[in-house]
Design a protein around this motif. Structure first.
Motif, PDB file in Angstrom:
ATOM      1  N   ALA A 177     101.051  38.105 -28.318  1.00  0.00           N
ATOM      2  CA  ALA A 177     100.956  36.707 -28.771  1.00  0.00           C
ATOM      3  C   ALA A 177     102.205  35.945 -28.312  1.00  0.00           C
ATOM      4  CB  ALA A 177     100.824  36.657 -30.285  1.00  0.00           C
ATOM      5  N   GLY A 178     103.349  36.595 -28.367  1.00  0.00           N
ATOM      6  CA  GLY A 178     104.584  35.957 -27.910  1.00  0.00           C
ATOM      7  C   GLY A 178     104.532  35.655 -26.421  1.00  0.00           C
ATOM      8  N   MET A 179     104.016  36.607 -25.646  1.00  0.00           N
ATOM      9  CA  MET A 179     103.948  36.400 -24.194  1.00  0.00           C
ATOM     10  C   MET A 179     102.955  35.287 -23.848  1.00  0.00           C
ATOM     11  SD  MET A 179     106.317  38.301 -23.199  1.00  0.00           S
ATOM     12  CE  MET A 179     106.250  37.678 -21.535  1.00  0.00           C
ATOM     13  N   VAL A 180     101.878  35.172 -24.647  1.00  0.00           N
ATOM     14  CA  VAL A 180     100.918  34.078 -24.419  1.00  0.00           C
ATOM     15  C   VAL A 180     101.628  32.735 -24.592  1.00  0.00           C
ATOM     16  CG1 VAL A 180      98.904  32.902 -25.434  1.00  0.00           C
ATOM     17  CG2 VAL A 180      98.817  35.365 -24.999  1.00  0.00           C
ATOM     18  N   GLU A 181     102.427  32.631 -25.651  1.00  0.00           N
ATOM     19  CA  GLU A 181     103.154  31.377 -25.883  1.00  0.00           C
ATOM     20  C   GLU A 181     104.123  31.083 -24.744  1.00  0.00           C
ATOM     21  OE1 GLU A 181     103.470  31.067 -30.728  1.00  0.00           O
ATOM     22  OE2 GLU A 181     105.211  31.746 -29.602  1.00  0.00           O
ATOM     23  N   ASP A 182     104.861  32.119 -24.337  1.00  0.00           N
ATOM     24  CA  ASP A 182     105.828  31.930 -23.254  1.00  0.00           C
ATOM     25  C   ASP A 182     105.119  31.466 -21.987  1.00  0.00           C
ATOM     26  OD1 ASP A 182     108.599  32.437 -22.077  1.00  0.00           O
ATOM     27  OD2 ASP A 182     107.335  33.656 -20.773  1.00  0.00           O
ATOM     28  N   SER A 183     103.956  32.079 -21.717  1.00  0.00           N
ATOM     29  CA  SER A 183     103.212  31.744 -20.499  1.00  0.00           C
ATOM     30  C   SER A 183     102.681  30.322 -20.563  1.00  0.00           C
ATOM     31  CB  SER A 183     102.037  32.708 -20.318  1.00  0.00           C
ATOM     32  OG  SER A 183     102.530  33.985 -20.046  1.00  0.00           O
ATOM     33  N   SER A 184     102.238  29.890 -21.737  1.00  0.00           N
ATOM     34  CA  SER A 184     101.698  28.533 -21.849  1.00  0.00           C
ATOM     35  C   SER A 184     102.776  27.507 -21.522  1.00  0.00           C
ATOM     36  CB  SER A 184     101.161  28.276 -23.256  1.00  0.00           C
ATOM     37  OG  SER A 184     100.211  29.250 -23.559  1.00  0.00           O
ATOM     38  N   VAL A 185     103.963  27.723 -22.066  1.00  0.00           N
ATOM     39  CA  VAL A 185     105.056  26.780 -21.791  1.00  0.00           C
ATOM     40  C   VAL A 185     105.452  26.859 -20.310  1.00  0.00           C
ATOM     41  CG1 VAL A 185     107.460  26.194 -22.307  1.00  0.00           C
ATOM     42  CG2 VAL A 185     105.922  26.846 -24.159  1.00  0.00           C
ATOM     43  N   SER A 203      91.758  32.995  -4.158  1.00  0.00           N
ATOM     44  CA  SER A 203      91.732  34.001  -5.218  1.00  0.00           C
ATOM     45  C   SER A 203      93.150  34.434  -5.568  1.00  0.00           C
ATOM     46  CB  SER A 203      90.922  35.218  -4.764  1.00  0.00           C
ATOM     47  OG  SER A 203      91.466  35.733  -3.575  1.00  0.00           O
ATOM     48  N   LEU A 204      93.317  34.785  -6.830  1.00  0.00           N
ATOM     49  CA  LEU A 204      94.653  35.151  -7.334  1.00  0.00           C
ATOM     50  C   LEU A 204      94.499  36.289  -8.337  1.00  0.00           C
ATOM     51  CD1 LEU A 204      97.227  32.604  -8.707  1.00  0.00           C
ATOM     52  CD2 LEU A 204      96.372  34.365 -10.228  1.00  0.00           C
ATOM     53  N   VAL A 205      95.402  37.260  -8.272  1.00  0.00           N
ATOM     54  CA  VAL A 205      95.402  38.305  -9.303  1.00  0.00           C
ATOM     55  C   VAL A 205      96.743  38.264 -10.031  1.00  0.00           C
ATOM     56  CG1 VAL A 205      95.993  40.115  -7.610  1.00  0.00           C
ATOM     57  CG2 VAL A 205      95.111  40.772  -9.831  1.00  0.00           C
ATOM     58  N   ASP A 206      96.683  38.126 -11.357  1.00  0.00           N
ATOM     59  CA  ASP A 206      97.896  38.116 -12.169  1.00  0.00           C
ATOM     60  C   ASP A 206      98.131  39.551 -12.647  1.00  0.00           C
ATOM     61  OD1 ASP A 206     100.034  37.573 -13.750  1.00  0.00           O
ATOM     62  OD2 ASP A 206      98.948  36.396 -15.251  1.00  0.00           O
ATOM     63  N   VAL A 207      99.129  40.180 -12.059  1.00  0.00           N
ATOM     64  CA  VAL A 207      99.382  41.600 -12.323  1.00  0.00           C
ATOM     65  C   VAL A 207     100.251  41.738 -13.578  1.00  0.00           C
ATOM     66  CG1 VAL A 207     100.524  43.645 -11.409  1.00  0.00           C
ATOM     67  CG2 VAL A 207      99.107  42.238  -9.924  1.00  0.00           C
ATOM     68  N   GLY A 208      99.777  42.538 -14.529  1.00  0.00           N
ATOM     69  CA  GLY A 208     100.469  42.636 -15.819  1.00  0.00           C
ATOM     70  C   GLY A 208     100.298  41.318 -16.553  1.00  0.00           C
ATOM     71  N   GLY A 209      99.111  40.747 -16.414  1.00  0.00           N
ATOM     72  CA  GLY A 209      98.862  39.384 -16.924  1.00  0.00           C
ATOM     73  C   GLY A 209      98.535  39.324 -18.403  1.00  0.00           C
ATOM     74  N   GLY A 210      98.638  40.448 -19.119  1.00  0.00           N
ATOM     75  CA  GLY A 210      98.450  40.450 -20.575  1.00  0.00           C
ATOM     76  C   GLY A 210      97.109  39.876 -20.983  1.00  0.00           C
TER      77      GLY A 210
END
Ligand SMILES: C[S@@+](CC[C@H](N)C(=O)[O-])C[C@H]1O[C@@H](n2cnc3c(N)ncnc32)[C@H](O)[C@@H]1O
Length: 346
Positions: A177-185, A203-210
């Motif tokens: 949940a913390g990483m989601v917030e960090d990513s949004s900002v 196309s894009l792959v987010d590696v370790g993208g939670g």
């Protein structure tokens, strides 16, 4: 030598001695600021101020946070540290302290309260007993043979950060949940400042993208980009479903799905040099696999262009031509697939 040191200590003036002691205690107690921040976050003091019209007295705060009646003076003391840190501002209204939010505490407003961004969960990621306890093992990690061979986290907890998350769902939910917030900002800032980096990508792959917060922001801004999120299977299993994102449960050291672009946010800083090289090798394979079609087309085009004695050139060959012609610089802007625009500057 030892005698010199002793002499120097002896000649320290009273003022210096006092000052040195104050400084030392200041360093010792620096953690109180972090702890006060965590307490304010858990007590939802920012929400209390916001819901009270943007300014709240101690009594207002007490009512909102459900303060135990014996703790009013303690809350005043906590608020003193928090205003000192710039988390809140205090105004004196007819002898009564009134607290307001600062730009920092505005980031701590809860979901559901009108806000642009929330970072209260990431406060819990940074300031929590598991993270803080790791730092107590620094001495052992620096000096003991076995400890030096593993991560600081493993020395403190006997498992890696990712193993603990896998085995403790509460810890995992808090972390993600913390990483989601960090990513949004982060994505809001990146899309405002540098959205160009996503132009021309298929196309894009987010590696370790939670839980896929970065990918969600990318597809919202660029709906044509096919986004994939790769993370460990137990993480992607808990990610909120999103029809525009494909989730892949895999080990990033083993397999990364093919894409035009591989995105790594807050990944490489988790790993040592050799592991980073392994990850980057997997990334290169993923991009090369996607590139294979384009590369083949480029090679065919190259032979086709022989009919006018033309050539499909690599970047260094274009560079040579531009510089030889007297241009000072150039920029290659990928458009789509194998197509690019080359801007050349006099
Ligand atoms: C610091 S978090 C970053 C998450 C996300 N990129 C972000 O910035 O919000 C590191 C991520 O790497 C993932 N991870 C760790 N080891 C992994 C592995 N071996 N294979 C795939 N993902 C892994 C974790 O589950 C976690 O989601």
């Amino acid at each position: 030598m030892a005698q010199n040191v002793q002499e120097n200590e002896q000649v320290m003036s009273t003022e210096d001695l006092l000052q040195a002691q104050i400084e030392l205690y200041h360093h010792c107690l620096a953690f109180i600021k972090s702890m006060a921040l965590r307490a304010a976050t858990d007590l939802r003091i920012p929400d209390a101020i916001h819901c009270n019209g943007g300014a709240a007295t101690l009594t207002d705060l007490a009512a909102h946070v459900g303060l135990h009646p014996t703790k009013l003076s303690h809350l005043r003391r906590l608020m003193r540290v928090l205003t000192l840190s710039g988390i809140f501002t205090v105004h004196d209204d007819d002898g009564e302290a009134t607290y307001t939010l600062t730009r920092v505490s505005r980031l701590l407003l809860s979901d559901g309260v009108e806000r642009t961004h929330g970072l209260s969960q990431i406060v819990r990621v940074f300031v929590n007993p598991v993270a803080v306890a790791s730092q107590f093992s620094l001495h052992e990690w620096f000096t003991v043979e076995q400890a030096a061979a593993v991560s600081l986290f493993e020395v403190a907890h006997g498992c890696t950060r990712w193993e603990m998350i896998a085995n403790d769902s509460k810890d995992g939910s808090m972390f993600n949940a913390g990483m989601v917030e960090d990513s949004s900002v982060a994505m809001d800032i990146i899309l405002r400042k540098s959205s160009n980096v996503f132009r021309g990508i298929n196309s894009l792959v987010d590696v370790g993208g939670g839980y896929g917060a970065v990918a969600a922001a990318v597809v919202r801004a660029f709906p044509d980009i096919k986004c994939t999120v790769l993370d460990l299977p137990h993480i992607v299993a808990k990610a909120p479903s999103n029809n525009n994102i494909q989730f892949v449960g895999s080990d990033l050291f083993e397999f990364i799905p093919a894409a035009d672009v591989v995105l790594l946010k807050c990944i490489l800083h988790c790993w040592q040099h050799d592991d980073c090289v392994k990850i980057m090798r997997r990334c290169k394979e993923a991009i090369s696999a996607r590139d294979a079609g384009g590369k083949e087309m480029q090679l065919l085009f190259d032979v086709f262009m022989m009919y006018t004695d033309g050539i499909e050139r690599e970047e260094h060959e274009w560079k040579k031509i531009f510089l030889e012609a007297g241009f000072s610089d150039y920029k290659i802007i990928p458009v789509l697939g194998v197509r690019s625009i080359i801007e050349v500057y006099p």
